[in-house]
Design a protein around this motif. Structure first.
Motif, PDB file in Angstrom:
ATOM      1  N   ALA A 593      13.741 117.902  -4.267  1.00 10.76           N
ATOM      2  CA  ALA A 593      13.628 119.270  -4.268  1.00 10.76           C
ATOM      3  C   ALA A 593      13.534 119.850  -3.073  1.00 10.76           C
ATOM      4  CB  ALA A 593      12.146 119.472  -4.969  1.00 10.76           C
ATOM      5  N   LEU A 594      13.033 119.381  -1.856  1.00 11.68           N
ATOM      6  CA  LEU A 594      13.201 119.991  -0.384  1.00 11.68           C
ATOM      7  C   LEU A 594      14.530 120.156  -0.003  1.00 11.68           C
ATOM      8  CD1 LEU A 594       9.943 118.199   1.450  1.00 11.68           C
ATOM      9  CD2 LEU A 594      10.500 120.827   1.134  1.00 11.68           C
ATOM     10  N   GLU A 595      15.551 119.099  -0.509  1.00  8.40           N
ATOM     11  CA  GLU A 595      16.941 119.396  -0.185  1.00  8.40           C
ATOM     12  C   GLU A 595      17.639 120.330  -0.805  1.00  8.40           C
ATOM     13  OE1 GLU A 595      18.986 115.645  -1.606  1.00  8.40           O
ATOM     14  OE2 GLU A 595      17.794 114.472  -0.535  1.00  8.40           O
ATOM     15  N   LEU A 596      16.941 120.842  -1.748  1.00  8.01           N
ATOM     16  CA  LEU A 596      17.423 122.131  -2.632  1.00  8.01           C
ATOM     17  C   LEU A 596      16.830 123.266  -1.995  1.00  8.01           C
ATOM     18  CD1 LEU A 596      17.069 120.803  -6.195  1.00  8.01           C
ATOM     19  CD2 LEU A 596      19.439 121.224  -4.830  1.00  8.01           C
ATOM     20  N   ASP A 597      15.505 123.101  -1.215  1.00  8.73           N
ATOM     21  CA  ASP A 597      14.827 124.435  -0.881  1.00  8.73           C
ATOM     22  C   ASP A 597      13.725 123.702   0.168  1.00  8.73           C
ATOM     23  OD1 ASP A 597      13.752 126.777  -0.435  1.00  8.73           O
ATOM     24  OD2 ASP A 597      12.918 127.011  -2.391  1.00  8.73           O
ATOM     25  N   ARG A 598      14.381 124.124   1.321  1.00  7.79           N
ATOM     26  CA  ARG A 598      13.528 123.629   2.575  1.00  7.79           C
ATOM     27  C   ARG A 598      12.522 124.842   2.942  1.00  7.79           C
ATOM     28  NH1 ARG A 598      14.471 118.870   4.310  1.00  7.79           N
ATOM     29  NH2 ARG A 598      13.311 118.901   6.084  1.00  7.79           N
ATOM     30  N   THR A 599      12.735 126.143   2.191  1.00  4.34           N
ATOM     31  CA  THR A 599      11.725 127.172   2.768  1.00  4.34           C
ATOM     32  C   THR A 599      10.556 127.424   1.944  1.00  4.34           C
ATOM     33  OG1 THR A 599      13.272 128.721   1.557  1.00  4.34           O
ATOM     34  CG2 THR A 599      13.754 128.209   3.632  1.00  4.34           C
ATOM     35  N   ASN A 600      10.404 126.384   0.859  1.00  7.01           N
ATOM     36  CA  ASN A 600       9.480 126.506  -0.211  1.00  7.01           C
ATOM     37  C   ASN A 600       8.065 125.867   0.377  1.00  7.01           C
ATOM     38  OD1 ASN A 600       7.908 126.167  -2.560  1.00  7.01           O
ATOM     39  ND2 ASN A 600       9.401 126.129  -3.773  1.00  7.01           N
ATOM     40  N   ALA A 601       7.035 126.412   0.733  1.00 11.39           N
ATOM     41  CA  ALA A 601       5.800 126.273   1.215  1.00 11.39           C
ATOM     42  C   ALA A 601       5.296 125.355   0.366  1.00 11.39           C
ATOM     43  CB  ALA A 601       4.826 127.177   1.664  1.00 11.39           C
ATOM     44  N   ASP A 602       5.353 125.532  -1.190  1.00  9.79           N
ATOM     45  CA  ASP A 602       4.573 125.012  -1.881  1.00  9.79           C
ATOM     46  C   ASP A 602       5.116 123.536  -1.990  1.00  9.79           C
ATOM     47  OD1 ASP A 602       2.937 127.059  -2.882  1.00  9.79           O
ATOM     48  OD2 ASP A 602       4.630 127.556  -4.481  1.00  9.79           O
ATOM     49  N   LEU A 603       6.375 123.144  -1.743  1.00  7.97           N
ATOM     50  CA  LEU A 603       6.852 121.881  -1.848  1.00  7.97           C
ATOM     51  C   LEU A 603       6.245 120.868  -0.768  1.00  7.97           C
ATOM     52  CD1 LEU A 603      10.666 122.447  -2.777  1.00  7.97           C
ATOM     53  CD2 LEU A 603       9.024 120.998  -4.003  1.00  7.97           C
ATOM     54  N   TRP A 604       6.282 121.417   0.581  1.00  9.80           N
ATOM     55  CA  TRP A 604       5.659 120.816   1.767  1.00  9.80           C
ATOM     56  C   TRP A 604       4.327 120.525   1.380  1.00  9.80           C
ATOM     57  CZ3 TRP A 604       8.826 118.791   4.894  1.00  9.80           C
ATOM     58  CH2 TRP A 604      10.145 119.367   5.176  1.00  9.80           C
ATOM     59  N   TYR A 605       3.594 121.453   0.729  1.00 11.07           N
ATOM     60  CA  TYR A 605       2.146 121.213   0.343  1.00 11.07           C
ATOM     61  C   TYR A 605       1.997 120.061  -0.698  1.00 11.07           C
ATOM     62  CZ  TYR A 605      -2.233 121.631  -1.957  1.00 11.07           C
ATOM     63  OH  TYR A 605      -3.521 121.485  -2.597  1.00 11.07           O
ATOM     64  N   ASN A 606       2.902 120.058  -1.440  1.00  8.11           N
ATOM     65  CA  ASN A 606       2.711 118.872  -2.585  1.00  8.11           C
ATOM     66  C   ASN A 606       3.090 117.567  -2.036  1.00  8.11           C
ATOM     67  OD1 ASN A 606       2.255 120.981  -4.445  1.00  8.11           O
ATOM     68  ND2 ASN A 606       3.847 120.621  -5.640  1.00  8.11           N
TER      69      ASN A 606
END
Length: 919
Positions: A593-606
């Protein structure tokens, strides 16, 4: 016409502005509705924290132009004005509506200036007044997103006015106005795409008005040249040169625009525009029928509707359909006007021609004739075409009022039209007050549009009126049984009403309506990406059942197989895999998912939560920090990263942990957990006064906060304020009568400070009733027996306690003291027993000395309570629900491992809830 004639007097401008204000004052009381939600409320491009360059990379709704789900509507200058509104008033709707009203007034005044080029003064004012009050404009003026029309129109008209100055004396070319025109066309196009059509109007103006050609003259000249009987006149060459420059500049703008949309047309579904996906001849017949429908809305704007998609206008599927008569009549009337305007010289034909150009050319991008658009009819796109309509009406009115027999009646009719239109506009504005009023007004006009039923349902759903919302959603499925979104809405509402069986059935119907995968064909080309959420919603529903986790995972995988770039599917799957205790696979899902969107704070949190599960706190902290870099106010990341720092035991991290918790309580001032953890940090730093203040604040917000109550009592007992601890413990035990540690602490204070042996005994007996094997409670009860001088009972009690904890040295030592006391007492009794049966003063003294020793030993048991503080803290760090259940004593490492697992599990659940709420 002379330039002087085209000037607008102050009186005229004041009249126009006054009329606009009178018609639209009540729009200031309207909120953000319909498309405003996506363009304003949900659009991050409005926030000052978003870089300005993003406005030029994203579409009107804040979606990157490169993404497939983008609508490709590129209007950065309009978004810039929204951003200015946000800067001054954030999300206060009044300022947005006020600016729209101002822009509409500006358009009306500039339009008056344009009218004066083709009409006399009086007729120009009439045309401008008609335009100012026309009810069709409510969508463009009262709907905030309609600002794109208003801004584009200002620059559209300004570009045209600039072009009219490009003809110098003796038919020479003045290049400056042409350059200004090209610039203004570019600006108009950056406000809304249709701005570019002003170039066509400039071309028609140049040929038929400025140069005064008629179609027969042009045809004659063309025939002569083709026969070789003449050359192109110089004036015509000059005209050609101007037109070539204009067309070349326009071509350049078109090329840039195509580059911006990356040569992709937006993806619309058959629900947005049913005719666009219909076979011939239905497609052509329907699209042509839409032209008289739009013309009728200009002529008779009595039944206005905010959404004309789906089944609003049934398809014209046959040549025998009676509606084709309307199409035929419209084309006959239009054709006769075109013939009149192009064939005959004179001011009247020029006026009609320019009016027709204003009607036809700006409407072409929205006409569906060259490429499909995402709507059937949209009232806001009639904003510019209505200018041409108003010029035609004013021109016709002038003809009538010049005839003496019809002068009075023409004035009466004009007054009636202006008055009724103004009233209708004023009344229509109230429809835009809220989503509920807007969509209910639309349903009065049109009951065959499932989208309207859905939208009323959404409005009720936002008010938490799920029962009524469900009725509207069900009605939507009956109006349009194949509407996937409607069935998803029904499912979601059943879920909100805790009717999981019905929710699952609705989701299954929606899933069955999804097109099947065709190998080699792009799935997105055939369905709206948001319809794929049916897999997410269904999986989120069934994964509540532990036995169906694999089934839920299968649904996520199915969604991913249909769209490998479906970010939400990876996020939800990561949540599920954590729940299934597969952290490595969850990590894979989040990294994808981070490959698709590295600017998503929720993803880094998860991902940080995954690393906690993988027992890698260092990586977890790094990912929490990444989340906070992207979103400094990410509440969960602030809270959990602070707990992780606190749990690490590294004193160097405590100041940063404190800063994050302070930031968290600023964001969430009503959450007691933030204050509690600040208190725990202060206890770690031995800042007792500060710790006490934070704990009290947490308890004020949540009087039954278990951990806060216990740790505040513990803080008092450690700082020689045992009597202050007692009322806190009373509160704790009132809410949690079975709180073992609270009972131990209370019993200890009663016995050591209050000398209340009976009260202490009750506490310890209650502990043993709850847990007969509680070593601490049993040992303390033995001390009570000793205090009561029941040495035999004390001995028996200590023997039993030692059996429970044979390795505890202090119990053995206390047992030896009691036994030696029994032995010394029995020796004394044998020599001389006092007649009253009570101990002598010396015995009492010895007994007291020994008891004091036991009491000192007892004090050491409070170190166990100290450990309980640490344990409770570590639990609170990870458990926002404060369930600090008593557990057998474990090593610090074992406790930390358990707690890490608990934090991961709990935060996962919170994250799942967050995603479900955003369905």
């Amino acid at each position: 016409l002379s330039e002087k004639m085209a000037d607008v007097s102050l009186k005229e401008a004041a009249l126009i502005v006054g009329v606009v204000a009178a018609c639209y004052w009540n729009s200031l009381f309207c909120g953000f509705v319909f498309d405003d939600v996506s363009a304003i409320l949900d659009n991050k491009d409005l926030h000052p924290s978003t870089p300005l360059k993003n406005l030029f990379q994203n579409d009107f709704w804040g979606t990157p132009m490169s993404e497939e789900r983008s609508h490709k509507s590129y209007r950065p200058l309009t978004v810039l004005t929204f951003r200015l509104n946000y800067l001054f008033s954030e999300l206060n709707a009044v300022s947005y509506h006020f600016l729209n009203l101002v822009f509409h007034a500006v358009v009306c005044v500039v339009f008056l200036k344009v009218c004066k080029l083709f009409l006399d003064n009086r007729s120009s004012v009439v045309a401008s007044l008609l335009f100012a009050v026309h009810p069709i404009h409510t969508e463009a003026v009262t709907g905030v997103v309609g600002r794109a029309e208003l801004l584009s129109s200002i620059f559209f008209l300004a570009a045209f006015l600039s072009y009219t100055k490009s003809k110098g004396p003796d038919n020479t070319i003045v290049w400056t106005p042409i350059a200004v025109t090209v610039f203004l066309v570019a600006v108009a196009t950056l406000c809304k795409e249709q701005g570019i059509t002003v170039v066509g109007i400039c071309c028609v103006y140049e040929v038929f008005v400025a140069q005064g050609y008629t179609l027969p003259v042009l045809l004659d000249t063309a025939v002569q040249i083709l026969r070789g009987k003449g050359s192109i006149p110089f004036s015509m060459l000059q005209t050609l040169l101007k037109l070539i420059v204009l067309m070349f500049s326009t071509l350049l703008l078109v090329v840039v625009r195509v580059q911006v949309i990356q040569s992709q047309l937006p993806v619309f579904t058959r629900f947005d525009n049913p005719a666009a996906v219909s076979p011939s001849p239905a497609r052509q017949l329907t699209f042509n029928y839409l032209l008289p429908v739009n013309a009728w809305l200009l002529l008779n704007p009595s039944e206005l509707c905010c959404d004309w998609t789906m089944g609003t206008i049934p398809l014209v599927e046959s040549l025998l359909d009676v509606r084709n008569i309307a199409t035929l009549t419209f084309f006959c009337f239009l054709g006769s006007l075109i013939v009149f305007s192009l064939r005959y010289p004179g001011d009247s034909s020029k006026t009609v021609l320019m009016a027709l150009c204003l009607i036809v050319l700006p409407f072409i991008p929205a006409s569906n004739l060259f490429f499909p658009v995402g709507f059937v009819v949209a009232e806001r796109v009639l904003y510019v075409p209505s200018m041409g309509f108003c010029i035609l009406v004013a021109h016709g009115w002038k003809k009538l009022s010049n005839k003496s027999t019809l002068r009075k009646i023409s004035w009466v009719c004009l007054a009636a039209v202006l008055f009724t239109h103004a009233l209708k506009t004023l009344h229509r504005n109230w429809d835009w007050e809220s989503e509920y009023t807007l969509f209910m007004s639309a349903l009065k006009v049109n009951k065959n549009n499932a989208k309207l039923w859905n939208n009323v349902g959404h409005a009720l759903e936002n008010e938490k009126n799920f029962e009524r919302a469900l009725q509207f959603f069900i009605q939507a499925t009956q109006v349009q049984p194949d509407d996937i979104g409607a069935h998803m809405n029904v499912g979601r509402t059943y879920k909100n009403l805790n009717k999981t069986k019905e929710a699952e059935e609705s989701y299954m119907i929606a899933k069955s309506l999804m097109p099947q995968i065709i190998p080699g064909k792009k799935y997105a080309a055939r369905v709206a990406p948001n319809h794929l959420n049916v897999y997410i919603n269904l999986a989120n529903l069934i994964r509540a059942n532990e036995s169906r986790l694999e089934e839920a995972d299968q649904l996520y995988r199915q969604a991913i197989s249909m769209r490998p770039d479906f970010k939400q599917a990876y996020i939800s799957r990561g949540e599920l895999l954590l729940k299934m205790n597969k952290p490595l696979k969850a990590k894979e899902a989040y990294l994808r998912a981070l490959e698709l969107d590295r600017t998503n704070a929720d993803l880094w949190y998860n991902l940080a939560i995954v690393y906690i599960e993988l027992k890698d706190p260092t990586e977890a902290l790094k990912n929490f920090n990444r989340a906070l870099e992207l979103n400094p106010t990410h509440k969960l990341a602030l809270f959990n990263s602070a707990l992780l720092m606190q749990e690490s035991g590294d004193a160097r991290l405590r100041p940063e942990a404190k800063q994050r918790l302070l930031h968290y309580v600023k964001e969430e001032p009503q959450d007691a957990n933030g204050y509690f953890n600040l208190g725990m940090l202060a206890m770690d730093d031995k800042k007792d006064v500060e710790a006490e203040a934070w704990m009290k604040k947490a308890i004020r917000l949540q009087p039954n906060f278990r951990s806060a109550l216990f740790n505040l009592a513990l803080l008092y007992s450690q700082t020689a304020k045992e009597l202050m601890a007692l009322p806190v413990l009373e509160d704790l035990l009132r809410y949690y009568p079975d709180h073992t540690k609270g009972l131990i602490l209370k019993g200890d204070i009663l016995m050591n400070q209050k000398k209340d042996i009976v009260g202490a005994k009750m506490c310890f007996e209650k502990i043993l009733k709850l847990d007969p094997n509680n070593v601490q409670g049993k040992h303390n009860l033995c001390v009570v027996y000793f205090e009561e001088r029941d040495l035999k009972k004390a001995e028996k009690c200590l023997v039993e306690t030692l059996a429970l904890a044979p390795h505890e040295e202090y119990i053995q030592r206390h047992l030896n003291i009691v036994r030696s006391k029994i032995a010394s007492l029995s020796a004394t009794e044998q020599s001389s027993l006092p007649s009253d049966g009570t101990a002598t003063a010396e015995e009492k003294k010895n007994s007291f000395q020994n008891l004091k020793e036991v009491k000192n030993e007892q004090k050491t048991t409070q170190t166990t309570i100290d450990n309980n503080k640490e344990h409770s803290k570590s639990k609170k760090q990870t458990d926002k629900n404060n369930r600090d259940k008593d557990t057998p004593k474990k090593s610090t490492k074992a406790i930390k491992d358990i707690e890490k697992k608990r934090v991961a599990a709990l935060k996962r659940l919170e994250e799942i809830e967050r995603i479900l709420n955003g369905e």
